[in-house]
Design a protein around this motif. Sequence first.
Motif, short mmCIF file in Angstrom:
data_model
loop_
_atom_site.label_atom_id
_atom_site.label_comp_id
_atom_site.label_asym_id
_atom_site.label_seq_id
_atom_site.Cartn_x
_atom_site.Cartn_y
_atom_site.Cartn_z
N ALA A 150 31.52 31.59 84.89
CA ALA A 150 32.36 31.92 83.73
C ALA A 150 33.73 31.25 83.85
O ALA A 150 34.23 30.66 82.89
CB ALA A 150 32.51 33.43 83.60
N TYR A 151 34.33 31.33 85.03
CA TYR A 151 35.62 30.66 85.25
C TYR A 151 35.50 29.16 85.01
O TYR A 151 36.34 28.54 84.35
CB TYR A 151 36.11 30.91 86.67
N ALA A 152 34.47 28.56 85.59
CA ALA A 152 34.29 27.11 85.47
C ALA A 152 34.07 26.70 84.01
O ALA A 152 34.64 25.70 83.53
CB ALA A 152 33.12 26.66 86.33
N THR A 153 33.26 27.45 83.29
CA THR A 153 32.99 27.12 81.90
C THR A 153 34.23 27.30 81.03
O THR A 153 34.49 26.50 80.12
CB THR A 153 31.84 27.99 81.36
N LEU A 154 35.02 28.35 81.33
CA LEU A 154 36.25 28.56 80.56
C LEU A 154 37.20 27.37 80.73
O LEU A 154 37.84 26.92 79.76
CB LEU A 154 36.94 29.85 81.01
N SER A 155 37.30 26.84 81.95
CA SER A 155 38.14 25.66 82.16
C SER A 155 37.63 24.47 81.34
O SER A 155 38.42 23.72 80.77
CB SER A 155 38.16 25.30 83.65
N ARG A 156 36.33 24.30 81.28
CA ARG A 156 35.77 23.19 80.49
C ARG A 156 36.02 23.39 78.99
O ARG A 156 36.30 22.43 78.27
CB ARG A 156 34.28 23.07 80.77
N LEU A 157 35.92 24.63 78.53
CA LEU A 157 36.24 24.90 77.13
C LEU A 157 37.70 24.62 76.83
O LEU A 157 38.04 24.06 75.78
CB LEU A 157 35.90 26.35 76.80
N ALA A 158 38.58 24.99 77.77
CA ALA A 158 40.00 24.68 77.60
C ALA A 158 40.21 23.17 77.58
O ALA A 158 41.02 22.66 76.80
CB ALA A 158 40.81 25.32 78.73
N GLY A 159 39.49 22.45 78.43
CA GLY A 159 39.57 21.00 78.43
C GLY A 159 39.10 20.40 77.12
O GLY A 159 39.68 19.43 76.62
N ALA A 160 38.04 20.97 76.55
CA ALA A 160 37.55 20.49 75.26
C ALA A 160 38.60 20.71 74.17
O ALA A 160 38.83 19.82 73.33
CB ALA A 160 36.25 21.21 74.90
N LEU A 161 39.26 21.87 74.18
CA LEU A 161 40.32 22.14 73.21
C LEU A 161 41.49 21.18 73.41
O LEU A 161 42.07 20.67 72.43
CB LEU A 161 40.79 23.59 73.34
N PHE A 162 41.83 20.89 74.65
CA PHE A 162 42.89 19.93 74.97
C PHE A 162 42.56 18.55 74.39
O PHE A 162 43.40 17.91 73.74
CB PHE A 162 43.02 19.87 76.49
N VAL A 163 41.33 18.09 74.56
CA VAL A 163 40.90 16.79 74.05
C VAL A 163 40.91 16.79 72.52
O VAL A 163 41.35 15.82 71.88
CB VAL A 163 39.51 16.44 74.60
N ILE A 164 40.44 17.87 71.91
CA ILE A 164 40.41 17.96 70.45
C ILE A 164 41.82 17.89 69.88
O ILE A 164 42.08 17.20 68.89
CB ILE A 164 39.71 19.26 70.01
N GLU A 165 42.76 18.58 70.51
CA GLU A 165 44.13 18.57 70.01
C GLU A 165 44.74 17.18 70.12
O GLU A 165 45.49 16.74 69.23
CB GLU A 165 44.97 19.60 70.77
N LEU A 166 44.46 16.48 71.21
CA LEU A 166 44.97 15.12 71.34
C LEU A 166 44.36 14.21 70.28
O LEU A 166 45.04 13.32 69.73
CB LEU A 166 44.67 14.57 72.74
N PHE A 167 43.09 14.42 69.95
CA PHE A 167 42.46 13.66 68.89
C PHE A 167 43.13 13.95 67.54
O PHE A 167 43.38 13.03 66.74
CB PHE A 167 40.97 13.99 68.81
N VAL A 168 43.45 15.21 67.29
CA VAL A 168 44.13 15.59 66.05
C VAL A 168 45.50 14.90 65.97
O VAL A 168 45.88 14.38 64.92
CB VAL A 168 44.27 17.12 65.96
N VAL A 169 46.23 14.91 67.08
CA VAL A 169 47.54 14.26 67.11
C VAL A 169 47.42 12.78 66.78
O VAL A 169 48.16 12.24 65.94
CB VAL A 169 48.20 14.45 68.50
N ALA A 170 46.48 12.11 67.43
CA ALA A 170 46.29 10.67 67.18
C ALA A 170 45.91 10.42 65.72
O ALA A 170 46.42 9.48 65.10
CB ALA A 170 45.22 10.12 68.12
N ALA A 171 45.03 11.25 65.16
CA ALA A 171 44.60 11.06 63.78
C ALA A 171 45.73 11.33 62.79
O ALA A 171 45.92 10.58 61.82
CB ALA A 171 43.41 11.96 63.49
N VAL A 172 46.49 12.40 62.99
CA VAL A 172 47.58 12.74 62.08
C VAL A 172 48.62 11.63 62.06
O VAL A 172 49.17 11.29 61.00
CB VAL A 172 48.21 14.09 62.48
N HIS A 173 48.89 11.05 63.22
CA HIS A 173 49.87 9.97 63.30
C HIS A 173 49.22 8.60 63.09
O HIS A 173 49.85 7.57 63.38
CB HIS A 173 50.60 10.02 64.64
N ARG A 174 47.99 8.60 62.59
CA ARG A 174 47.27 7.39 62.21
C ARG A 174 47.20 6.37 63.36
O ARG A 174 47.34 5.18 63.16
CB ARG A 174 47.92 6.76 60.98
N TYR A 175 47.00 6.91 64.55
CA TYR A 175 46.81 6.07 65.74
C TYR A 175 47.97 5.10 65.94
O TYR A 175 47.77 3.94 66.33
CB TYR A 175 45.47 5.35 65.69
#
Length: 439
Positions: A150-175
Motif C-alpha cells: 500500500a505504501y509503495a503503490t501510494l508513492s507511485r500514485l503520487a508520482g503519477a499525479l506529479f507527472v500529470i501536473e507537469l504535463f498540465v503546466v507544459a500544455a497550459v504554457h504551450r510548451y
Amino acid sequence: MARATSWAIVACAGVVLALHAAGWAVVAVRLLYDASPHVPRMQSIVAVALGALTVRAAATQRRRTRRLLVAAVLASTFVAFVAIPLPPLRFENSGYMADAADNIENRAKFERRFPIAVGPTSSFHSYLGDLVMARLDRAYRASGNSTARAYATLSRLAGALFVIELFVVAAVHRYSRRACRFVALAIASPLALLYFGYYELGYLSMSAAVVPLLAVTRGGETRVTATTLTAGLFQGLHTALHGFGLLGLAGGALTLLVGYGAAARRAVRTLAFASAGVAMYLGWVFIYVVGMGISIVVENTVQGFGFRRLFDEVIIDKRIAYPVFSVSGLAEIGLISLVAGVPLLLLAWIKSPRSTVASSAAFALPGLMFLAFWWPPGAPVNLDLLMAAFPALFAACWLLASSHRRAVSALGLMVFLHVLFWTNIGSTLLHRVWITAPS
C-alpha cells in the motif's frame, strides 16, 4: 499600499532567509567533521539526467519537437518511479522512512496510524491520504504484505499525479522553453526522489502545478481565471491528501495579493484561488461525514506540533528542542533547510531580476518561517515532512527556468542537494536528547 506590502513581505522573507543561511554556515562544520559523504544512487542519477536532457531539449526552436520530447521525458520519469524503487526502509543500516518500518512490521501500529483502516474514524491532518492508504491496504490484504504494498503503490500514485501536473503546466504554457525548463528542474529536484517509493505521506501535500499556473497573467480574463481556479483545485487536493498543503495555500494567496495588476483584479484572483483551494480541501469532509459516515478527529493533529523558542530550550515530546538562536538550534535549522531545498530560492533571487522577487518571496514566506521555528521530532529522517514544509521549491524552479543559463546553474546546485540527500540519510547528523527513556 500594495507596493509597501510587497516590500514588507520581501523584507520579512529576507530576514528569515538570512537565518537559514546562518544555519547553513553552522551545519557546514558538522557536515565537514561528522558526515560520511555518499555518492547519489541510481534514482538521483536518473532524475538529474532526465532533467538535464529536458533542459537541453528546451533549447530547440520547434515547439512540436519540444512537445514530443517533454512527453517522452515525463513518460520515462513515471517508468523510473515504478522500476527503480528506493532501498526499502533502510539505507546504510539507518532507517530513513520515519514510522513506516514500525507500521509495516506491526499491524497494530499501522491501524493506530490509519484508524480508517479498521473503523469509521480518520485523523484530520491527512484524511484523504489516509483513505487512499486504507483502500490500498484492503485491496492487497490477501497478499500477506498489504501494508508495504500500500505504501509503495501510494508513492507511485503520487508520482503519477506529479507527472500529470507537469504535463498540465507544459500544455497550459504551450510548451514554451521556460515551461519545459521548469519540467526539467522539477524532475531533477531531490523532492522527486520520494516518488521512487518513499513510505510516508507528507510529500503528498506538494503540488508542482500551482506556481506556473498562477504565473499565467495574459491571454484574456477567461484563461487567467481558469488557471487560477485550477491552481486552487490542485493545491486543495494536495492539502486534503496531507495538511502541510496549507503552506502552499497560504503562499499562493499571498502571491496573488502582491502580484501585478489593479487591486480589484488581484483581489478577485486571490478570492478565486483561495475559494477553490478551500472548497477542494474541506469539501471531502462533507463527503466523509454525510456520504460515508466517517468521523474526523482533529485533536491529535493540533497536539502533534512543537515550535522552538528564540532563546530558551523547551521540552517537546520528552526531548529537548534547542532554541533558534543557539549553535545546536541553527545546525538543525540549517540541515533541515538544506534538505528542503531552500538554497534554490537564494540562487533564484541572486540570478533573477528584482521585479520577480516579491511574488516568490510571498509564496516562500510561510514555508521559510515554518521551517525556522518548527521542531520536527523525527528530524532528519522524516524527509517527507521536511521537504513538504517548503512548497516554494517550485517557485524557485520557476524563476530559475526563465533562462537556459539559470536552469543549468540550478542543475549544478541540485547535484549538491542530491549528494546531501544521501549523505543525510546515511549519516546520523542530528541527535535528539531525551530527558527520559524513550518509550
